[in-house]
Design an enzyme around this catalytic site. Structure first.
Site, PDB file in Angstrom:
ATOM      1  NE  ARG A  81       0.948   1.138   0.075  1.00 10.38           N
ATOM      2  CZ  ARG A  81       0.049   0.753   0.984  1.00 10.38           C
ATOM      3  NH1 ARG A  81      -1.218   0.700   0.659  1.00 10.38           N
ATOM      4  NH2 ARG A  81       0.404   0.453   2.218  1.00 10.38           N
ATOM      5  CG  HIS A  82       5.000  -4.340  -3.871  1.00  9.52           C
ATOM      6  ND1 HIS A  82       4.991  -5.555  -3.248  1.00  9.52           N
ATOM      7  CD2 HIS A  82       3.759  -4.174  -4.398  1.00  9.52           C
ATOM      8  CE1 HIS A  82       3.801  -6.125  -3.404  1.00  9.52           C
ATOM      9  NE2 HIS A  82       3.040  -5.302  -4.104  1.00  9.52           N
ATOM     10  NE  ARG A  83       6.372  -0.680   2.604  1.00  7.64           N
ATOM     11  CZ  ARG A  83       6.078  -1.145   3.810  1.00  7.64           C
ATOM     12  NH1 ARG A  83       6.083  -0.330   4.826  1.00  7.64           N
ATOM     13  NH2 ARG A  83       5.784  -2.423   3.982  1.00  7.64           N
ATOM     14  CB  SER A  91       6.699  14.448 -14.263  1.00  8.74           C
ATOM     15  OG  SER A  91       6.090  15.596 -13.725  1.00  8.74           O
ATOM     16  NE  ARG A 160      -0.813  16.178 -11.137  1.00  8.78           N
ATOM     17  CZ  ARG A 160       0.317  15.702 -10.618  1.00  8.78           C
ATOM     18  NH1 ARG A 160       0.838  14.594 -11.078  1.00  8.78           N
ATOM     19  NH2 ARG A 160       0.923  16.345  -9.651  1.00  8.78           N
ATOM     20  CG  HIS A 182       7.541  -9.985  -0.579  1.00  4.38           C
ATOM     21  ND1 HIS A 182       6.875 -10.833   0.290  1.00  4.38           N
ATOM     22  CD2 HIS A 182       7.088  -8.740  -0.294  1.00  4.38           C
ATOM     23  CE1 HIS A 182       6.063 -10.122   1.059  1.00  4.38           C
ATOM     24  NE2 HIS A 182       6.161  -8.846   0.715  1.00  4.38           N
ATOM     25  NE  ARG A 187       0.564  -6.049  -5.268  1.00  3.31           N
ATOM     26  CZ  ARG A 187      -0.384  -5.354  -4.657  1.00  3.31           C
ATOM     27  NH1 ARG A 187      -1.651  -5.592  -4.914  1.00  3.31           N
ATOM     28  NH2 ARG A 187      -0.084  -4.422  -3.772  1.00  3.31           N
TER      29      ARG A 187
HETATM   30  C1  FAD Z   1      -4.367  -8.617  -2.324  1.00  8.68           C
HETATM   31  C2  FAD Z   1      -3.848  -7.366  -1.691  1.00  8.68           C
HETATM   32  C3  FAD Z   1      -4.729  -6.484  -1.094  1.00  8.68           C
HETATM   33  C4  FAD Z   1      -4.248  -5.305  -0.501  1.00  8.68           C
HETATM   34  N1  FAD Z   1      -5.142  -4.431   0.072  1.00  8.68           N
HETATM   35  C5  FAD Z   1      -4.686  -3.280   0.634  1.00  8.68           C
HETATM   36  C6  FAD Z   1      -5.572  -2.338   1.227  1.00  8.68           C
HETATM   37  O1  FAD Z   1      -6.786  -2.540   1.248  1.00  8.68           O
HETATM   38  N2  FAD Z   1      -5.066  -1.195   1.726  1.00  8.68           N
HETATM   39  C7  FAD Z   1      -3.716  -0.931   1.736  1.00  8.68           C
HETATM   40  O2  FAD Z   1      -3.312   0.108   2.214  1.00  8.68           O
HETATM   41  N3  FAD Z   1      -2.861  -1.808   1.172  1.00  8.68           N
HETATM   42  C8  FAD Z   1      -3.288  -2.959   0.628  1.00  8.68           C
HETATM   43  N4  FAD Z   1      -2.397  -3.829   0.050  1.00  8.68           N
HETATM   44  C9  FAD Z   1      -0.972  -3.491   0.049  1.00  8.68           C
HETATM   45  C10 FAD Z   1      -0.207  -4.286   1.130  1.00  8.68           C
HETATM   46  O3  FAD Z   1      -0.659  -3.957   2.427  1.00  8.68           O
HETATM   47  C11 FAD Z   1       1.293  -4.000   1.028  1.00  8.68           C
HETATM   48  O4  FAD Z   1       1.518  -2.632   1.272  1.00  8.68           O
HETATM   49  C12 FAD Z   1       1.857  -4.336  -0.336  1.00  8.68           C
HETATM   50  O5  FAD Z   1       1.399  -5.591  -0.759  1.00  8.68           O
HETATM   51  C13 FAD Z   1       3.373  -4.338  -0.281  1.00  8.68           C
HETATM   52  O6  FAD Z   1       3.772  -5.481   0.468  1.00  8.68           O
HETATM   53  P1  FAD Z   1       5.024  -5.448   1.418  1.00  8.68           P
HETATM   54  O7  FAD Z   1       4.893  -4.343   2.421  1.00  8.68           O
HETATM   55  O8  FAD Z   1       5.219  -6.819   1.970  1.00  8.68           O
HETATM   56  O9  FAD Z   1       6.179  -5.133   0.343  1.00  8.68           O
HETATM   57  P2  FAD Z   1       7.437  -4.181   0.434  1.00  8.68           P
HETATM   58  O10 FAD Z   1       7.038  -2.794   0.746  1.00  8.68           O
HETATM   59  O11 FAD Z   1       8.225  -4.394  -0.824  1.00  8.68           O
HETATM   60  O12 FAD Z   1       8.236  -4.734   1.651  1.00  8.68           O
HETATM   61  C14 FAD Z   1       8.814  -6.056   1.605  1.00  8.68           C
HETATM   62  C15 FAD Z   1       9.038  -6.519   3.027  1.00  8.68           C
HETATM   63  O13 FAD Z   1       9.977  -5.646   3.663  1.00  8.68           O
HETATM   64  C16 FAD Z   1       9.598  -5.450   5.018  1.00  8.68           C
HETATM   65  N5  FAD Z   1       9.298  -4.029   5.217  1.00  8.68           N
HETATM   66  C17 FAD Z   1       9.228  -3.055   4.274  1.00  8.68           C
HETATM   67  N6  FAD Z   1       8.972  -1.864   4.841  1.00  8.68           N
HETATM   68  C18 FAD Z   1       8.861  -2.102   6.182  1.00  8.68           C
HETATM   69  C19 FAD Z   1       8.586  -1.274   7.294  1.00  8.68           C
HETATM   70  N7  FAD Z   1       8.382   0.039   7.180  1.00  8.68           N
HETATM   71  N8  FAD Z   1       8.544  -1.839   8.507  1.00  8.68           N
HETATM   72  C20 FAD Z   1       8.756  -3.168   8.651  1.00  8.68           C
HETATM   73  N9  FAD Z   1       9.005  -4.029   7.654  1.00  8.68           N
HETATM   74  C21 FAD Z   1       9.064  -3.485   6.421  1.00  8.68           C
HETATM   75  C22 FAD Z   1       8.399  -6.334   5.283  1.00  8.68           C
HETATM   76  O14 FAD Z   1       8.834  -7.585   5.715  1.00  8.68           O
HETATM   77  C23 FAD Z   1       7.791  -6.478   3.896  1.00  8.68           C
HETATM   78  O15 FAD Z   1       6.999  -7.631   3.743  1.00  8.68           O
HETATM   79  C24 FAD Z   1      -2.859  -5.002  -0.525  1.00  8.68           C
HETATM   80  C25 FAD Z   1      -1.984  -5.915  -1.152  1.00  8.68           C
HETATM   81  C26 FAD Z   1      -2.453  -7.081  -1.716  1.00  8.68           C
HETATM   82  C27 FAD Z   1      -1.476  -8.005  -2.391  1.00  8.68           C
END
Ligand code: FAD
Length: 224
Positions: A81-83, A91, A160, A182, A187
């Protein structure tokens, strides 16, 4: 960097495979702003602190690092999820997960203890409880079904579907220091899932060893 493999959970691994930039790389990058020369050690440290304290996180993007991670699927899913990272994953279409170890086994995660549901926070666990009955049996049944499907000629990409999210996968994760910190702030937090937190802790050990000054600033809470 040395190829040190850190063990996590029962079969998990974290290995820093390559890195570019040291603690003072952000300082060198920042000095470009005013065509400044290198300072002495004291001034370098001071500037590093200044950058972090004032939210000038851009220069920290000039430190890059790549890890090989072996983690259960449910951890990998949270991780990706950390894009802002780059990923390449094993694979399950191309090969069977037996290839991820030398024992021709399918590794899956077994918790050392099972946790109850937290009674206030809906996403967290609470106290330890008795071991879950039947877990090993369920896992073995799933793996047998997978192997039977493969032996019966079903494609790997469909077989799978029998495998649970406890099964280990492997991926490479590349990111820069700004995004890594970040990731760690989210995490390592007490709200993160315990298993994922353990991987974040292993990554932290590498950060501590290779970028001690940056780690010090992170521990002071200067990165969000
Ligand atoms: C405790 C916890 C619970 C969570 N629960 C859920 C859940 O229930 N459901 C769920 O779907 N996810 C959940 N998540 C995932 C969370 O919503 C984030 O997707 C994940 O933590 C990645 O964080 P991030 O987007 O800040 O990081 P990254 O994707 O690495 O992005 C880093 C930063 O870049 C910027 N950024 C990146 N992409 C964009 C964009 N497209 N637009 C604008 N700014 C951007 C933002 O400032 C972002 O903070 C959870 C995460 C945690 C830590």
């Amino acid at each position: 960097v040395g190829n040190r493999v850190r063990g996590v959970l029962d079969y998990g691994e974290v290995e820093l495979v390559q890195a570019c930039g040291d603690d003072l790389t952000p300082v060198a990058a920042a000095r470009t702003s005013y065509a400044g020369r290198n300072g002495d050690e004291g001034r370098d440290r001071k500037l590093l602190r200044y950058l972090a304290t004032n939210g000038h996180y851009g220069p920290f993007e000039f430190i890059d690092a790549t890890w090989r991670v072996k983690a259960p699927l449910f951890v990998a899913r949270q991780w990706m999820r950390h894009r802002t990272g780059s990923y390449n994953e094993f694979s399950f279409r191309y090969a069977e997960p037996t290839k991820l170890n030398d024992e021709d086994e399918i590794h899956y995660y077994t918790p050392r203890l099972w946790r109850s549901q937290h009674n206030v926070d809906r996403q967290l666990s609470g106290e330890a409880r008795d071991n879950e009955v039947g877990y090993q049996r369920q896992m073995q049944t799933a793996i047998l079904a997978y192997r039977t499907a493969i032996a019966g000629g079903v494609s790997r990409e469909q077989a799978r579907l029998y495998l649970p999210s406890s099964v280990y996968t492997q991926f490479w994760y590349k990111t820069n220091m700004r995004n890594l910190l970040h990731f760690l702030s989210l995490r390592l937090d007490s709200h993160a899932q315990e298993e994922t937190r353990q991987f974040a802790e292993a990554i932290s050990e590498d950060v501590k060893e290779n970028w001690p000054l940056v780690w010090e600033l992170f521990e002071e809470g200067l990165f969000v």
